[in-house]
Design a protein around this motif. Sequence first.
Motif, PDB file in Angstrom:
ATOM      1  N   ALA A   1       0.826  -1.210   0.000  1.00 26.19           N
ATOM      2  CA  ALA A   1       0.000   0.000   0.000  1.00 26.19           C
ATOM      3  C   ALA A   1       0.863   1.264   0.000  1.00 26.19           C
ATOM      4  N   PHE A   2       1.851   1.309   0.893  1.00 25.67           N
ATOM      5  CA  PHE A   2       2.705   2.499   0.957  1.00 25.67           C
ATOM      6  C   PHE A   2       3.582   2.620  -0.287  1.00 25.67           C
ATOM      7  N   ASP A   3       4.042   1.491  -0.823  1.00 28.90           N
ATOM      8  CA  ASP A   3       4.812   1.534  -2.077  1.00 28.90           C
ATOM      9  C   ASP A   3       3.927   2.046  -3.221  1.00 28.90           C
ATOM     10  N   HIS A   4       2.673   1.599  -3.247  1.00 29.51           N
ATOM     11  CA  HIS A   4       1.717   2.053  -4.265  1.00 29.51           C
ATOM     12  C   HIS A   4       1.553   3.574  -4.188  1.00 29.51           C
ATOM     13  N   ALA A   5       1.381   4.080  -2.972  1.00 25.86           N
ATOM     14  CA  ALA A   5       1.209   5.524  -2.784  1.00 25.86           C
ATOM     15  C   ALA A   5       2.466   6.277  -3.225  1.00 25.86           C
ATOM     16  N   LYS A   6       3.628   5.759  -2.833  1.00 23.87           N
ATOM     17  CA  LYS A   6       4.901   6.407  -3.184  1.00 23.87           C
ATOM     18  C   LYS A   6       5.111   6.396  -4.698  1.00 23.87           C
ATOM     19  N   ASN A   7       4.910   5.243  -5.326  1.00 21.08           N
ATOM     20  CA  ASN A   7       5.143   5.099  -6.769  1.00 21.08           C
ATOM     21  C   ASN A   7       4.180   5.940  -7.602  1.00 21.08           C
ATOM     22  N   ASN A   8       2.987   6.207  -7.049  1.00 16.23           N
ATOM     23  CA  ASN A   8       1.979   6.986  -7.776  1.00 16.23           C
ATOM     24  C   ASN A   8       1.875   8.427  -7.269  1.00 16.23           C
TER      25      ASN A   8
END
Length: 112
Positions: free
Chosen positions: A73-80
């Motif tokens: 979830a946090f990687d998704h937020a960071k990457n987007n």
Amino acid sequence: MSGMITRAAARAFSTEGLKVVNNVAKQQFSVSLRGIDAVLAYQQSGKGITFVHTDVPQAFQGKGVGKLLAKYAFDHAKNNKLDVICQCHFLAKYYENNISDYKGLNVKLQLE
């Protein structure tokens, strides 16, 4: 006895090979384990995402499944490049423990 997990299987459990799926229609990240789902519910709107809650079935608690969902979830937020509002205590704790991995990510905690 399908769907049930033996104690030996639970002890030998590993998160390796588990795949997190982003179900955009349901607004949840999920991991499916022998027909049982662990989910992280979110609400995404524009450039913001709210992490609402995490639900990890008892059989999988303490085995890293929640951390796997949190990292995704946090990687998704960071990457987007999404601004995060975190309403889940578990995710807030994950973020605080891994804050150095998420420099530059705008995270607001809104815990009840």
